[in-house]
Write an enzyme that holds these catalytic residues in place. Structure first.
Site, PDB file in Angstrom:
ATOM      1  CB  SER A  62      51.344  48.649  42.268  1.00  7.91           C
ATOM      2  OG  SER A  62      50.554  47.755  43.006  1.00  7.91           O
TER       3      SER A  62
HETATM    4  N1  SAM Z   1      52.176  42.897  44.023  1.00 11.27           N
HETATM    5  C1  SAM Z   1      51.542  42.745  42.738  1.00 11.27           C
HETATM    6  C2  SAM Z   1      52.494  42.906  41.609  1.00 11.27           C
HETATM    7  O1  SAM Z   1      53.698  43.141  41.840  1.00 11.27           O
HETATM    8  O2  SAM Z   1      52.051  42.755  40.465  1.00 11.27           O
HETATM    9  C3  SAM Z   1      50.325  43.619  42.560  1.00 11.27           C
HETATM   10  C4  SAM Z   1      49.233  43.199  43.418  1.00 11.27           C
HETATM   11  S1  SAM Z   1      47.596  43.610  42.948  1.00 11.27           S
HETATM   12  C5  SAM Z   1      47.548  45.340  43.219  1.00 11.27           C
HETATM   13  C6  SAM Z   1      46.771  42.861  44.352  1.00 11.27           C
HETATM   14  C7  SAM Z   1      46.725  41.363  44.307  1.00 11.27           C
HETATM   15  O3  SAM Z   1      46.256  40.893  45.579  1.00 11.27           O
HETATM   16  C8  SAM Z   1      45.766  40.799  43.276  1.00 11.27           C
HETATM   17  O4  SAM Z   1      46.457  39.937  42.423  1.00 11.27           O
HETATM   18  C9  SAM Z   1      44.727  40.062  44.110  1.00 11.27           C
HETATM   19  O5  SAM Z   1      44.210  38.902  43.488  1.00 11.27           O
HETATM   20  C10 SAM Z   1      45.527  39.713  45.353  1.00 11.27           C
HETATM   21  N2  SAM Z   1      44.754  39.391  46.562  1.00 11.27           N
HETATM   22  C11 SAM Z   1      43.624  39.950  47.029  1.00 11.27           C
HETATM   23  N3  SAM Z   1      43.234  39.365  48.182  1.00 11.27           N
HETATM   24  C12 SAM Z   1      44.160  38.400  48.457  1.00 11.27           C
HETATM   25  C13 SAM Z   1      44.337  37.450  49.511  1.00 11.27           C
HETATM   26  N4  SAM Z   1      43.486  37.339  50.550  1.00 11.27           N
HETATM   27  N5  SAM Z   1      45.398  36.627  49.466  1.00 11.27           N
HETATM   28  C14 SAM Z   1      46.291  36.698  48.440  1.00 11.27           C
HETATM   29  N6  SAM Z   1      46.172  37.576  47.413  1.00 11.27           N
HETATM   30  C15 SAM Z   1      45.137  38.421  47.425  1.00 11.27           C
END
Ligand code: SAM
Length: 217
Positions: A62
């Site tokens: 993000s």
């Molecule tokens: N917090 C992260 C960072 O500091 O880099 C950025 C997160 S990114 C915007 C969103 C993440 O959520 C992705 O890596 C995606 O694979 C994950 N995601 C989506 N659905 C999910 C779920 N049901 N459980 C766990 N992770 C999930």
């Protein structure tokens, strides 16, 4: 490295000047764990820019302002039990661990990113973040109840298991809205009597939260 850090410091100063970083604690966390430690080498030179960047598996780290907004909203204090959903690069989890000064649990659904985050966290010297492979829409019951749950992907609605796994008085911070890049940042407060109060904190843009209580694949 020094040049990257100088640029990062200027980004942190800009976020403070804009009033997005408000607290000394979030400022210190940002300075302790610069974003360039959590991206692939080819993106390091862009890590100070205030926009999302690619990470493996088509996901994103993000933008700094978004991470700061969520952390300020979370009002994390040492000792709080926090769950993060959507580990991605591991950056936000590292920042959370700096703020709560205890073990943090973070869930990621894509195995490649679990490995990516673990590598980044290890290289950054973060020891108290536990990255779990799984569907975060179901929460993580073994370490519940939580003071705060932070979801960093956009959900179609508030997943019930996450509210259930909050302590009374606990808060869930979650983007809720459409699949493609528009959601409202919600703060869901679980009252002592088990009812919830929902506050909206404006429009945001996240990749989708995919899982049993999220979007379908
Ligand atoms: N917090 C992260 C960072 O500091 O880099 C950025 C997160 S990114 C915007 C969103 C993440 O959520 C992705 O890596 C995606 O694979 C994950 N995601 C989506 N659905 C999910 C779920 N049901 N459980 C766990 N992770 C999930």
């Amino acid at each position: 490295m020094d040049e990257l850090y100088e640029k990062w410091k200027r980004t942190v100063e800009m976020l403070e000047w804009e009033g997005i970083i408000k607290s000394k604690e979030v400022r210190e966390a940002f300075l302790r764990y610069p974003r360039y430690l959590f991206v692939e080498d080819r993106y390091k030179k862009y890590a100070h820019l205030d926009e999302p960047l690619p990470i493996p598996a088509g996901q994103t780290i993000s933008a700094p302002h978004m991470v700061a907004i969520m952390l300020e909203l979370a009002k994390l204090k040492p000792g709080m039990n926090v769950l993060e959903i959507g580990t991605g690069s591991g950056w936000n989890a590292a920042l959370i661990s700096y703020l709560v000064k205890r073990d943090v649990y973070t869930i990621e659904r894509i195995p490649e990113l679990v490995e990516f985050a673990k590598r980044n966290l290890e290289r950054a010297g973060v020891k108290n973040v536990h990255v779990i492979l799984g569907d975060g829409t179901k929460g993580f019951p073994p370490k519940a109840p939580y003071d705060v749950i932070i979801v960093t992907a956009g959900a179609p609605r508030v997943p019930d298991p996450l509210v259930e796994q909050l302590k009374p008085g606990g808060r869930l911070i979650i983007p809720v809205g459409s699949y493609h890049m528009w959601q409202e940042l919600l703060e869901v407060i679980k009252k002592k009597d088990g009812s919830v109060e929902i506050k909206s904190h404006g429009g945001v843009a996240f990749v989708p939260l995919i899982g049993e209580y999220g979007w379908k694949e």
